[in-house]
Design a protein around this motif. Structure first.
Motif, PDB file in Angstrom:
ATOM      1  N   LEU A  23       0.864  -1.177   0.000  1.00 53.61           N
ATOM      2  CA  LEU A  23       0.000   0.000   0.000  1.00 53.61           C
ATOM      3  C   LEU A  23       0.901   1.227   0.000  1.00 53.61           C
ATOM      4  CD1 LEU A  23      -3.010   0.896   0.227  1.00 53.61           C
ATOM      5  CD2 LEU A  23      -2.650   0.997   2.712  1.00 53.61           C
ATOM      6  N   PHE A  24       0.555   2.229  -0.821  1.00 51.37           N
ATOM      7  CA  PHE A  24       1.412   3.390  -0.966  1.00 51.37           C
ATOM      8  C   PHE A  24       0.798   4.586  -0.259  1.00 51.37           C
ATOM      9  CE2 PHE A  24       2.256   0.515  -4.442  1.00 51.37           C
ATOM     10  CZ  PHE A  24       3.639   0.392  -4.342  1.00 51.37           C
ATOM     11  N   HIS A  25       1.601   5.181   0.617  1.00 47.75           N
ATOM     12  CA  HIS A  25       1.137   6.308   1.430  1.00 47.75           C
ATOM     13  C   HIS A  25       2.235   7.365   1.468  1.00 47.75           C
ATOM     14  CE1 HIS A  25      -0.771   8.603   4.561  1.00 47.75           C
ATOM     15  NE2 HIS A  25       0.247   8.409   5.400  1.00 47.75           N
ATOM     16  N   GLN A  26       1.895   8.561   0.961  1.00 50.87           N
ATOM     17  CA  GLN A  26       2.829   9.684   0.940  1.00 50.87           C
ATOM     18  C   GLN A  26       4.148   9.298   0.266  1.00 50.87           C
ATOM     19  OE1 GLN A  26       3.099  11.008   5.027  1.00 50.87           O
ATOM     20  NE2 GLN A  26       1.057  11.948   4.971  1.00 50.87           N
ATOM     21  N   GLY A  27       4.034   8.522  -0.818  1.00 50.66           N
ATOM     22  CA  GLY A  27       5.199   8.148  -1.594  1.00 50.66           C
ATOM     23  C   GLY A  27       5.973   6.965  -1.064  1.00 50.66           C
ATOM     24  N   GLU A  28       5.564   6.434   0.079  1.00 49.42           N
ATOM     25  CA  GLU A  28       6.252   5.303   0.680  1.00 49.42           C
ATOM     26  C   GLU A  28       5.450   4.024   0.494  1.00 49.42           C
ATOM     27  OE1 GLU A  28       9.292   5.310   1.988  1.00 49.42           O
ATOM     28  OE2 GLU A  28       9.481   7.448   1.518  1.00 49.42           O
ATOM     29  N   ALA A  29       6.176   2.931   0.255  1.00 49.01           N
ATOM     30  CA  ALA A  29       5.524   1.628   0.131  1.00 49.01           C
ATOM     31  C   ALA A  29       5.399   0.978   1.510  1.00 49.01           C
ATOM     32  CB  ALA A  29       6.329   0.727  -0.795  1.00 49.01           C
ATOM     33  N   LEU A  30       4.212   0.489   1.807  1.00 48.18           N
ATOM     34  CA  LEU A  30       3.966  -0.225   3.065  1.00 48.18           C
ATOM     35  C   LEU A  30       3.643  -1.675   2.723  1.00 48.18           C
ATOM     36  CD1 LEU A  30       1.693   2.416   4.843  1.00 48.18           C
ATOM     37  CD2 LEU A  30       4.140   2.054   5.165  1.00 48.18           C
ATOM     38  N   PRO A  31       4.627  -2.560   2.758  1.00 46.06           N
ATOM     39  CA  PRO A  31       4.366  -3.964   2.412  1.00 46.06           C
ATOM     40  C   PRO A  31       3.590  -4.667   3.511  1.00 46.06           C
ATOM     41  CG  PRO A  31       6.639  -3.687   3.102  1.00 46.06           C
ATOM     42  CD  PRO A  31       6.045  -2.312   3.063  1.00 46.06           C
ATOM     43  N   PHE A  32       2.753  -5.620   3.127  1.00 45.84           N
ATOM     44  CA  PHE A  32       1.982  -6.378   4.103  1.00 45.84           C
ATOM     45  C   PHE A  32       1.801  -7.811   3.624  1.00 45.84           C
ATOM     46  CE2 PHE A  32      -1.154  -4.347   1.309  1.00 45.84           C
ATOM     47  CZ  PHE A  32      -2.005  -5.395   0.978  1.00 45.84           C
ATOM     48  N   VAL A  33       1.493  -8.667   4.564  1.00 46.93           N
ATOM     49  CA  VAL A  33       1.108 -10.038   4.249  1.00 46.93           C
ATOM     50  C   VAL A  33      -0.401 -10.143   4.469  1.00 46.93           C
ATOM     51  CG1 VAL A  33       3.328 -11.071   4.766  1.00 46.93           C
ATOM     52  CG2 VAL A  33       1.667 -10.793   6.610  1.00 46.93           C
ATOM     53  N   ALA A  34      -1.045 -11.027   3.726  1.00 43.94           N
ATOM     54  CA  ALA A  34      -2.501 -11.096   3.758  1.00 43.94           C
ATOM     55  C   ALA A  34      -2.971 -12.545   3.835  1.00 43.94           C
ATOM     56  CB  ALA A  34      -3.096 -10.420   2.522  1.00 43.94           C
ATOM     57  N   GLY A  35      -4.113 -12.720   4.438  1.00 39.67           N
ATOM     58  CA  GLY A  35      -4.773 -14.018   4.484  1.00 39.67           C
ATOM     59  C   GLY A  35      -6.252 -13.845   4.211  1.00 39.67           C
ATOM     60  N   VAL A  36      -6.830 -14.765   3.449  1.00 39.20           N
ATOM     61  CA  VAL A  36      -8.256 -14.702   3.114  1.00 39.20           C
ATOM     62  C   VAL A  36      -8.904 -16.014   3.521  1.00 39.20           C
ATOM     63  CG1 VAL A  36      -9.975 -14.393   1.295  1.00 39.20           C
ATOM     64  CG2 VAL A  36      -7.759 -13.223   1.130  1.00 39.20           C
ATOM     65  N   SER A  37     -10.000 -15.919   4.255  1.00 38.08           N
ATOM     66  CA  SER A  37     -10.750 -17.108   4.657  1.00 38.08           C
ATOM     67  C   SER A  37     -12.227 -16.754   4.715  1.00 38.08           C
ATOM     68  CB  SER A  37     -10.269 -17.626   6.016  1.00 38.08           C
ATOM     69  OG  SER A  37     -10.410 -16.622   7.006  1.00 38.08           O
ATOM     70  N   ARG A  38     -13.048 -17.782   4.867  1.00 35.88           N
ATOM     71  CA  ARG A  38     -14.490 -17.584   4.919  1.00 35.88           C
ATOM     72  C   ARG A  38     -15.001 -17.869   6.317  1.00 35.88           C
ATOM     73  NH1 ARG A  38     -18.839 -21.381   1.726  1.00 35.88           N
ATOM     74  NH2 ARG A  38     -17.576 -22.963   2.786  1.00 35.88           N
ATOM     75  N   PHE A  39     -15.991 -17.107   6.733  1.00 33.82           N
ATOM     76  CA  PHE A  39     -16.737 -17.431   7.952  1.00 33.82           C
ATOM     77  C   PHE A  39     -18.181 -17.052   7.712  1.00 33.82           C
ATOM     78  CE2 PHE A  39     -18.140 -17.325  12.355  1.00 33.82           C
ATOM     79  CZ  PHE A  39     -17.530 -18.470  12.839  1.00 33.82           C
ATOM     80  N   GLY A  40     -19.060 -18.050   7.783  1.00 33.30           N
ATOM     81  CA  GLY A  40     -20.451 -17.810   7.437  1.00 33.30           C
ATOM     82  C   GLY A  40     -20.570 -17.521   5.955  1.00 33.30           C
ATOM     83  N   GLY A  41     -21.211 -16.405   5.610  1.00 34.94           N
ATOM     84  CA  GLY A  41     -21.402 -16.071   4.202  1.00 34.94           C
ATOM     85  C   GLY A  41     -20.443 -15.022   3.690  1.00 34.94           C
ATOM     86  N   ASN A  42     -19.401 -14.689   4.470  1.00 32.94           N
ATOM     87  CA  ASN A  42     -18.515 -13.603   4.087  1.00 32.94           C
ATOM     88  C   ASN A  42     -17.061 -14.046   4.009  1.00 32.94           C
ATOM     89  OD1 ASN A  42     -20.552 -11.467   4.102  1.00 32.94           O
ATOM     90  ND2 ASN A  42     -20.595 -11.767   6.321  1.00 32.94           N
ATOM     91  N   LEU A  43     -16.307 -13.342   3.165  1.00 35.29           N
ATOM     92  CA  LEU A  43     -14.858 -13.505   3.149  1.00 35.29           C
ATOM     93  C   LEU A  43     -14.232 -12.496   4.100  1.00 35.29           C
ATOM     94  CD1 LEU A  43     -13.828 -13.947  -0.594  1.00 35.29           C
ATOM     95  CD2 LEU A  43     -14.375 -15.693   1.108  1.00 35.29           C
ATOM     96  N   HIS A  44     -13.158 -12.915   4.755  1.00 35.28           N
ATOM     97  CA  HIS A  44     -12.413 -12.043   5.664  1.00 35.28           C
ATOM     98  C   HIS A  44     -10.994 -11.900   5.117  1.00 35.28           C
ATOM     99  CE1 HIS A  44     -15.259 -12.180   9.222  1.00 35.28           C
ATOM    100  NE2 HIS A  44     -15.775 -13.057   8.370  1.00 35.28           N
TER     101      HIS A  44
END
Length: 232
Positions: A123-144
């Motif tokens: 994610l880029f904020h004020q010209g700086e890159a903010l790296p992140f790790v992500a995880g996606v899973s389901r609970f009920g009828g929604n993705l998190h």
């Protein structure tokens, strides 16, 4: 303990070992069971997980039920189907209402890690890159979608409707999702903030390396002027 088991120990001491590790005494008393036995290791790891569970009412009362429901919602078959829909590089547009600044970034969904999809992003904020790790899973009828930034100071959690619930959602071209969530502020006071996020998957050229597409997309987003309210 290994020496005690090998040489023979009183049952009360064996019971003490079992109580200490939080496992059934039968797992230690069985002389034919190897130290790397799957049932023994599973019991030890389960006991360890239980031991580090935060001790407050919500976790104590709902922890086991939550784990059962989570496993039921994120089977191997479901994860494989979800990966077919989400795999790839997604452009990311993030807004923190009532602020009007739109933050851009990239998200790459890479594969299955246990009972969740794993990914990475920037994610880029004020010209700086903010790296992140992500995880996606389901609970009920929604993705998190959980994003943990690598500086260990920012955390975000977003939700959207499971695209596999509706054929039309999973077949969008271009494929996009709209997310709502909460997370730590990028700027201003150290407080939580409401987030709106739009992700749109890029169509890769046949044979193109997805890691290279992610790298090129991050460079392109970083070089672009940030969008302003009113932009499509």
């Amino acid at each position: 303990m290994a020496e005690d088991v090998r040489c023979g120990i009183p049952s009360d001491r064996l019971a003490g070992y079992a109580a200490y590790f939080g496992i059934p005494i039968e797992l230690l008393a069985d002389q034919g069971r190897a130290s790397n036995d799957e049932a023994l290791l599973a019991a030890l790891f389960a006991a360890r997980e239980e031991a580090v569970t935060p001790q407050f009412a919500l976790w104590k009362n709902l922890g086991a039920d939550f784990r059962r429901q989570y496993c039921a919602d994120n089977t191997d078959a479901y994860m494989a189907s979800l990966l077919q829909v989400l795999r790839g590089v997604h452009l990311l547009h993030l807004l923190y209402p009532p602020a009007r600044e739109i933050h851009r970034g990239c998200l790459q969904i890479r594969g299955v890690d246990g009972q969740a999809l794993n990914g990475r992003g920037s994610l880029f904020h004020q010209g700086e890159a903010l790296p992140f790790v992500a995880g996606v899973s389901r609970f009920g009828g929604n993705l998190h979608l959980t994003c943990h930034f690598r500086d260990s100071r920012l955390l975000g959690r977003l939700m959207t409707e499971d695209p596999l619930r509706h054929f039309a959602l999973s077949r969008r071209k271009p494929f996009y999702l709209d997310w709502l969530g909460v997370g730590d502020c990028l700027s201003g006071p150290a407080t939580c903030a409401f987030m709106q996020c739009h992700t749109e998957r890029l169509e890769a050229v046949k044979g193109q390396n997805p890691d290279e597409l992610f790298r090129q997309s991050c460079l392109a987003v970083r070089r672009q002027a940030g969008p302003v309210p009113g932009d499509p």
